[in-house]
Design a protein around this motif. Structure first.
Motif, PDB file in Angstrom:
ATOM      1  N   VAL A 104       0.863  -1.181   0.000  1.00 62.74           N
ATOM      2  CA  VAL A 104       0.000   0.000   0.000  1.00 62.74           C
ATOM      3  C   VAL A 104       0.901   1.234   0.000  1.00 62.74           C
ATOM      4  O   VAL A 104       1.346   1.691   1.047  1.00 62.74           O
ATOM      5  N   GLY A 105       1.206   1.740  -1.184  1.00 66.90           N
ATOM      6  CA  GLY A 105       2.087   2.900  -1.284  1.00 66.90           C
ATOM      7  C   GLY A 105       3.496   2.561  -0.833  1.00 66.90           C
ATOM      8  O   GLY A 105       3.919   1.416  -0.902  1.00 66.90           O
ATOM      9  N   GLY A 106       4.221   3.566  -0.378  1.00 65.06           N
ATOM     10  CA  GLY A 106       5.524   3.334   0.214  1.00 65.06           C
ATOM     11  C   GLY A 106       6.676   3.982  -0.509  1.00 65.06           C
ATOM     12  O   GLY A 106       6.566   4.384  -1.664  1.00 65.06           O
ATOM     13  N   GLY A 107       7.776   4.057   0.209  1.00 65.15           N
ATOM     14  CA  GLY A 107       9.008   4.637  -0.303  1.00 65.15           C
ATOM     15  C   GLY A 107      10.105   3.601  -0.403  1.00 65.15           C
ATOM     16  O   GLY A 107       9.850   2.428  -0.698  1.00 65.15           O
ATOM     17  N   SER A 108      11.315   4.010  -0.089  1.00 64.28           N
ATOM     18  CA  SER A 108      12.469   3.123  -0.264  1.00 64.28           C
ATOM     19  C   SER A 108      12.432   1.918   0.679  1.00 64.28           C
ATOM     20  O   SER A 108      12.857   0.825   0.308  1.00 64.28           O
ATOM     21  N   GLY A 109      11.919   2.098   1.895  1.00 62.37           N
ATOM     22  CA  GLY A 109      11.808   0.966   2.817  1.00 62.37           C
ATOM     23  C   GLY A 109      10.844  -0.086   2.289  1.00 62.37           C
ATOM     24  O   GLY A 109      11.108  -1.293   2.376  1.00 62.37           O
ATOM     25  N   THR A 110       9.745   0.373   1.725  1.00 65.21           N
ATOM     26  CA  THR A 110       8.774  -0.544   1.127  1.00 65.21           C
ATOM     27  C   THR A 110       9.395  -1.264  -0.064  1.00 65.21           C
ATOM     28  O   THR A 110       9.222  -2.475  -0.232  1.00 65.21           O
TER      29      THR A 110
END
Length: 169
Positions: A104-110
Motif C-alpha cells: 500500500v504505497g511506500g518509499g524506499s523501505g517498502t
C-alpha cells in the motif's frame, strides 16, 4: 492443526501516509482478519498501524516485527511484537515470515521489503495509483529474472482476495 496463512502488509510509514493510504490499509487488515489469516507488519506507524488496527477491530491476529530492540516502539494494535534490534535488515524477516505480501504505497523501505520478497518468490499484490516506489513494477517484474510478478489491484477487497488465490495456487 493447520498453520494459518501469514500476510505481510507493507507501505508508507507515518511520514508520507495519507488518509487514503490509512483507509485502504485499515480495510486490508479487516479483510485479512475475516479470512482467518495472520497479519504481519513492520509494527510501527502509517500503513503498518492502520492495517493492524483494521485486523484488530475485526478480531484478527497481528504480529509486528519491529526494527528496534524495545517492544514499546510497536503500535498498540500488535498482538505479538518481535523486537529485532536489527534496524532495516528486519525487512528480510518480514519477507521470509510471509506467505504473501500486500503493498500500500511506500518509499524506499517498502521497495526494500518488496525486493526481499521478490528474491524469495513471495506472491505480491499492490494497490495501484498511490504514487509509490513500487508503482513502476506493478503488473510486471522488479528485474530480468522475472521471479514473481507484482499484481496490481484497485481495492482492499481485491488485494486480499488475490493474495489468497496466489498463496493457495
Amino acid at each position: 492443526m493447520v498453520r494459518k496463512r501469514q500476510i505481510l502488509v507493507i507501505g508508507n510509514n507515518t511520514n508520507g501516509c495519507t488518509p487514503k493510504h490509512e483507509k485502504i490499509a485499515y480495510d486490508i487488515g479487516s479483510e485479512i482478519a475475516k479470512s482467518d489469516s495472520v497479519l504481519i507488519s513492520g509494527g510501527l506507524g502509517g500503513v503498518m498501524e492502520a492495517s493492524s488496527h483494521g485486523a484488530h477491530d475485526a478480531n484478527g491476529f497481528t504480529v509486528g516485527i519491529i526494527p528496534q530492540d524495545d517492544a514499546s516502539f510497536a503500535n498498540e494494535f500488535c498482538d505479538v511484537v518481535i523486537p529485532t534490534g536489527m534496524g532495516l535488515t528486519r525487512d528480510y524477516l518480514n519477507a521470509l515470515s510471509a506467505d504473501g505480501v500486500i503493498i500500500v504505497g511506500g518509499g524506499s523501505g517498502t521497495l526494500s521489503e518488496a525486493c526481499a520478497s521478490y528474491m524469495h518468490k513471495k506472491p505480491m499484490v499492490a494497490i495501484k495509483n498511490l504514487g509509490s516506489s513500487v508503482d513502476p513494477y506493478i503488473d510486471g517484474y522488479i528485474d530480468h529474472r522475472k521471479n514473481i510478478k507484482i499484481i496490481g489491484v484497485d481495492t482492499a477487497q481485491e488485494a486480499v482476495k488475490k493474495i489468497l488465490e496466489l498463496i493457495t495456487a
